[in-house]
Every structure is written in C-alpha cells, then in structure tokens.
Design a protein around this motif. Sequence first.
Motif, PDB file in Angstrom:
ATOM      1  N   TYR A  55      -6.724   8.927  -1.791  1.00 26.49           N
ATOM      2  CA  TYR A  55      -6.919   7.423  -1.355  1.00 26.49           C
ATOM      3  C   TYR A  55      -7.984   7.035  -2.566  1.00 26.49           C
ATOM      4  CZ  TYR A  55      -4.585   8.446   2.848  1.00 26.49           C
ATOM      5  OH  TYR A  55      -3.568   8.877   3.852  1.00 26.49           O
ATOM      6  N   GLU A  73       0.846  -1.432   0.096  1.00 26.75           N
ATOM      7  CA  GLU A  73       0.172  -0.153  -0.085  1.00 26.75           C
ATOM      8  C   GLU A  73       0.852   1.227   0.040  1.00 26.75           C
ATOM      9  OE1 GLU A  73      -4.131   1.044   1.805  1.00 26.75           O
ATOM     10  OE2 GLU A  73      -2.900   0.814   3.128  1.00 26.75           O
ATOM     11  N   ILE A 128       0.704  11.278  -0.203  1.00 27.86           N
ATOM     12  CA  ILE A 128      -0.587  11.271  -0.631  1.00 27.86           C
ATOM     13  C   ILE A 128      -1.403  12.141   0.267  1.00 27.86           C
ATOM     14  CG2 ILE A 128      -1.232   9.329   0.884  1.00 27.86           C
ATOM     15  CD1 ILE A 128      -2.729   8.113  -1.302  1.00 27.86           C
ATOM     16  N   HIS A 156      -5.915   0.911   4.237  1.00 20.89           N
ATOM     17  CA  HIS A 156      -7.153   2.032   4.111  1.00 20.89           C
ATOM     18  C   HIS A 156      -8.319   1.409   3.830  1.00 20.89           C
ATOM     19  CE1 HIS A 156      -9.147   5.524   2.869  1.00 20.89           C
ATOM     20  NE2 HIS A 156      -8.252   6.191   3.678  1.00 20.89           N
ATOM     21  N   TRP A 186       0.701   4.313  -2.569  1.00 20.38           N
ATOM     22  CA  TRP A 186       0.543   5.797  -2.246  1.00 20.38           C
ATOM     23  C   TRP A 186       1.462   6.584  -2.969  1.00 20.38           C
ATOM     24  CZ3 TRP A 186      -0.577   4.955   3.760  1.00 20.38           C
ATOM     25  CH2 TRP A 186      -1.982   4.499   3.919  1.00 20.38           C
ATOM     26  N   ALA A 214      -6.001   6.338  -5.530  1.00 15.11           N
ATOM     27  CA  ALA A 214      -5.161   5.170  -5.233  1.00 15.11           C
ATOM     28  C   ALA A 214      -5.681   3.716  -5.816  1.00 15.11           C
ATOM     29  CB  ALA A 214      -4.860   4.823  -3.773  1.00 15.11           C
TER      30      ALA A 214
END
Length: 238
Positions: free
Chosen positions: A97, A72, A88, A149, A76, A100
């Motif tokens: 996000y 992750e 980010i 996230h 980012w 992403a």
Amino acid sequence: MLYGVPGIGKTTFAAGAPSPIFLFTEDGAGLLELDSFPVLKTYEDTISALNALLCEEHEFKTVALDSLDHLEPLVWDIVAKKAGTNSIEEIGFGKGYIEALAYWRVILDLLDRLRVEKKMAVILISHSNIKRFDSPETEPYDRYQLKLHDKASALMQEWSDCVLFCNYQTTIQRDKLSNGKDKARGVGTGQRNIYTVEKPAYKAKNRFNLPEKMPLSWEAFMTALQTNSQRGTTINNG
C-alpha cells in the motif's frame, strides 16, 4: 474531489462542468450521454488516457475520473505484478500500500499537468463508506470517509483543493409512542447537498471559504466559488 453514497448524482454534477471528458473505471454513466474514453480496465489504460489528453489537441475543458475506488484495484494489480505476487496483500507488512502511492502520484502529476498545460478543471469522484474514527479527544465514533485505503485517501485529500461530501438532507421527526415516550426517526427530504467543511460525521474541506452546505449541482458550486472570488478570496492550488 466529490464523494458520497451511490446514486446521489456525483457523475451528474461532473457532467455539468464545462466540456467534460470522463475517464470511467466503472460503468457509471447510466442514461447520461457523455464524452468518455472506453472503460479503463488497467492502470496502463488510465495512464494512456491521461497522456492522450495531455499530448493531443482537443476542446475538452474538464477531466472527470470516475471513480477512484474502482481505480484503486487497478493500482493494486500493477503493484502486485511488479512485485511478482498474486495480490498486494502478499507483499506483506503493508508495504504494497505504501508502494501504491508512487503509482497514485504518477496519476496526480498528469492531472496537475492537465490543469497547468491544458487549463483543464479536474474532478475526482469516489464512493463513500462508514468507518470507525478513533479520535484522540473523544470516544471512537463512525463517520463517512472516502472508500479508499487510508494511505491513498490521505494523499488524494491533501492534493485536492476541495473535498466535497454529498448526501441527502434529512430531518429528525419525533413520534409519540403508546408508552408516552418519544421515538426519533430520520425523514428524507429528497434534497441532495454538498458539504464543504469537516464535521464529526464526515470528512470535507475547501480552500475557497465556500458555504458549509449547498445544493448538489455544478451551477451552485460555481456560483459560490465566483461569489467568494469576487469578495477577494485567493484561489490557488495551495
């Protein structure tokens, strides 16, 4: 998808799958001798490795991505790079996000192609953390969830045929105190389990009517999967 506490045996589970090749985003192999790409340091490294499996001839039957929560930050990083920011978070209003997700979908599309074109099984591995869950029906409570996230976690769970939570089995032992009251404490049994159905304590799902609990091993998983398949359960990517 397999997630759980560190060191419980998620990588060992994937190592038991047929002819696996690992895409490590962290040094998680320990003493296991596994076929793998060099540790992926960037998002571009991840895409290159997946394309290599897709375009080149090989005999691998399983691809294991270990782990999503270490991948992750690489996602980012490229989102921030494309936006011309240092992180980010600087994109603001949570837009980074959301952006992403497009990069995650590229990875999932390549994994889908490996399943269809190369007939490879796909295993995604993640760590867990404990988050507050604000239920609309009860008071808020804590539960195990993927260490991602929320938006990425929801995407990965929707894509996966199985979301399997791994944890040690515990029993409750009650000790008698000097004041006559009982004190409950958890006692570990050493048994490592897979949990396949969502409970208040953790997120989980499966599309194959698997048992709610089974030993943490590839053999136990496949036995349960084949048993239900023989009973007429339709296996698909739903």
